[in-house]
Design a protein around this motif. Structure first.
Motif, PDB file in Angstrom:
ATOM      1  N   ALA A   1       0.834  -1.209   0.000  1.00  0.00           N
ATOM      2  CA  ALA A   1       0.000   0.000   0.000  1.00  0.00           C
ATOM      3  C   ALA A   1       0.866   1.254   0.000  1.00  0.00           C
ATOM      4  N   LYS A   2       1.930   1.193   0.837  1.00  0.00           N
ATOM      5  CA  LYS A   2       2.845   2.333   0.905  1.00  0.00           C
ATOM      6  C   LYS A   2       3.520   2.565  -0.442  1.00  0.00           C
ATOM      7  N   LYS A   3       3.936   1.437  -1.057  1.00  0.00           N
ATOM      8  CA  LYS A   3       4.587   1.525  -2.359  1.00  0.00           C
ATOM      9  C   LYS A   3       3.617   2.059  -3.416  1.00  0.00           C
ATOM     10  N   LYS A   4       2.363   1.521  -3.355  1.00  0.00           N
ATOM     11  CA  LYS A   4       1.344   1.968  -4.299  1.00  0.00           C
ATOM     12  C   LYS A   4       1.064   3.453  -4.117  1.00  0.00           C
ATOM     13  N   LYS A   5       0.961   3.857  -2.833  1.00  0.00           N
ATOM     14  CA  LYS A   5       0.718   5.270  -2.544  1.00  0.00           C
ATOM     15  C   LYS A   5       1.867   6.130  -3.051  1.00  0.00           C
TER      16      LYS A   5
ATOM     17  N   GLN B   1       1.611   8.839  -5.782  1.00  0.00           N
ATOM     18  CA  GLN B   1       2.090  10.192  -5.507  1.00  0.00           C
ATOM     19  C   GLN B   1       3.081  10.635  -6.582  1.00  0.00           C
ATOM     20  N   LYS B   2       3.968   9.685  -6.935  1.00  0.00           N
ATOM     21  CA  LYS B   2       4.965   9.972  -7.963  1.00  0.00           C
ATOM     22  C   LYS B   2       4.286  10.243  -9.302  1.00  0.00           C
TER      23      LYS B   2
ATOM     24  N   GLU C   1       2.280  13.850 -13.336  1.00  0.00           N
ATOM     25  CA  GLU C   1       1.172  14.429 -14.091  1.00  0.00           C
ATOM     26  C   GLU C   1       1.067  15.928 -13.852  1.00  0.00           C
ATOM     27  N   GLU C   2       1.213  16.328 -12.559  1.00  0.00           N
ATOM     28  CA  GLU C   2       1.165  17.754 -12.232  1.00  0.00           C
ATOM     29  C   GLU C   2       2.301  18.508 -12.904  1.00  0.00           C
ATOM     30  N   LYS C   3       3.480  17.859 -12.892  1.00  0.00           N
ATOM     31  CA  LYS C   3       4.632  18.474 -13.541  1.00  0.00           C
ATOM     32  C   LYS C   3       4.399  18.622 -15.042  1.00  0.00           C
ATOM     33  N   ALA C   4       3.862  17.517 -15.655  1.00  0.00           N
ATOM     34  CA  ALA C   4       3.584  17.559 -17.091  1.00  0.00           C
ATOM     35  C   ALA C   4       2.525  18.618 -17.407  1.00  0.00           C
ATOM     36  N   ALA C   5       1.477  18.669 -16.533  1.00  0.00           N
ATOM     37  CA  ALA C   5       0.423  19.672 -16.737  1.00  0.00           C
ATOM     38  C   ALA C   5       0.980  21.083 -16.604  1.00  0.00           C
ATOM     39  N   LYS C   6       1.849  21.261 -15.596  1.00  0.00           N
ATOM     40  CA  LYS C   6       2.455  22.565 -15.388  1.00  0.00           C
ATOM     41  C   LYS C   6       3.330  22.958 -16.578  1.00  0.00           C
ATOM     42  N   GLU C   7       4.125  21.963 -17.066  1.00  0.00           N
ATOM     43  CA  GLU C   7       4.982  22.227 -18.226  1.00  0.00           C
ATOM     44  C   GLU C   7       4.137  22.548 -19.460  1.00  0.00           C
ATOM     45  N   ALA C   8       2.989  21.784 -19.597  1.00  0.00           N
ATOM     46  CA  ALA C   8       2.096  22.044 -20.733  1.00  0.00           C
ATOM     47  C   ALA C   8       1.499  23.444 -20.650  1.00  0.00           C
TER      48      ALA C   8
END
Length: 345
Positions: free
Chosen positions: A109-113, A117-118, A123-130
């Protein structure tokens, strides 16, 4: 016999004690390793059974119990403790397995989380870059549009400035030309007026002399004059070829005195000038010939270069004899000899 049984019982008791101590040691080691309360319970149970065996040995010694009973009892005790130990071991293994599964599940679960998160961060980074890329592209497009608008504005300003300069230049040239024409016209009118005055004076003198000479024969003179006038009018009217002259279709014709054109304007001002120059209404009435030519007396009214042909000059045209009455600024250069015929066309 009783003594041998005692010895055997004692040996059996000792063996059982050794086994019980081994089981207790196992339980103690397990307790040290896992810190599980169930292991402690097993150890306590084993110690209790050992105390029971010691009591049993004393009883056997005192009461001469046979080794068979002791052996049976020992077997039951060992079997019970072994079963208990096995159950406890299975429970421990099951607990360890459950704990391991729980730990593995927790780690998964920790790994999945962490992966989620990663992934979310990626995705947030890609969205921000976009968004940054889109903003940069929009800014670049806006900048390009602004630069293009500025360029168009500059070009429009330059064009407007050039047009304004050309217009100012043209107006200046037109004003200079108009001023020059006005000066030339004033000069020509002055010269014409001077010539007309001289001519009028000469005509007056001539008339006086003629009147003086023909005073006695006035009737005959009038008749001759009328005949001459009619003959001249007839010549002026009829002496041209209608198929070989200036007309509305050709617009331009090259007659006996050069290039001919026509115009249709109000002639009242021109007639006034000619009257002031001595061409009276009686001798030079204004009328319109059948073909549309405007006449002053017997002659077609025409416009010419007054420097070359002053007012009153008779000039032959394709439509008959003309008299110079008007002028224009077009009679310069290649058109200096041009004749403009006054018509009603």
């Amino acid at each position: 016999m009783r003594s041998n049984r005692g010895i055997l019982g004692t040996a059996a008791v000792a063996s059982a004690a050794v086994m019980l101590f081994g089981m207790c040691a196992f339980a103690a080691d397990a307790d040290t390793i896992t810190d599980n309360k169930k292991y402690i319970a097993v150890a306590n149970n084993a110690e209790s059974n050992l105390d029971s065996l010691v009591v049993l040995e004393d009883v056997a010694k005192n009461n001469n119990v046979y080794i068979e009973n002791v052996g049976d009892l020992l077997c039951d005790v060992v079997s019970l403790n072994a079963k208990t130990a096995i159950e406890q071991i299975e429970k421990i293994e099951k607990a360890e397995k459950k704990e391991a599964e729980k730990k593995a599940k927790k780690e998964a679960a920790k790994k999945k989380k962490a992966e989620e998160q990663k992934k979310k961060e990626a995705e947030e980074k890609a969205a921000k870059e976009a968004e940054e890329k889109k903003a940069a592209e929009e800014a670049a497009a806006l900048k390009a549009a602004l630069e293009e608008e500025q360029l168009k504005s500059k070009q429009a300003e330059a064009k407007a400035k050039k047009e304004a300069e050309e217009k100012a230049k043209a107006e200046k040239e037109a004003a200079a030309k108009a001023e020059k024409e006005a000066e030339a016209k004033a000069k020509a009118e002055k010269e014409t007026k001077k010539e007309s005055t001289t001519k009028s004076e000469k005509k007056s003198e001539t008339k006086k002399e003629i009147k003086k000479e023909v005073k006695e024969d006035t009737t005959e003179q009038e008749s001759a004059k009328e005949e001459t006038k009619e003959e001249t009018k007839k010549t002026s009217t009829m002496n041209y070829d209608p198929n070989n002259c200036l007309n509305t279709f050709s617009g331009v014709f090259y007659g006996p005195s050069g290039k001919e054109t026509y115009y249709n304007l109000d002639m009242s001002g021109v007639i006034s000038i000619m009257r002031n120059a001595g061409y009276s209404e009686d001798e030079y009435p204004y009328w319109v010939r059948e073909d549309g030519c405007k006449m002053l007396g017997d002659y077609i009214m025409i416009a010419c270069n007054l420097d070359l042909r002053p007012r009153g000059t008779l000039v032959e045209t394709s439509l008959g004899t003309g008299i110079v009455c008007d002028t224009s600024s077009v009679f310069v250069g290649a058109n200096v000899k041009q004749i403009d015929v006054a018509v009603t066309w």
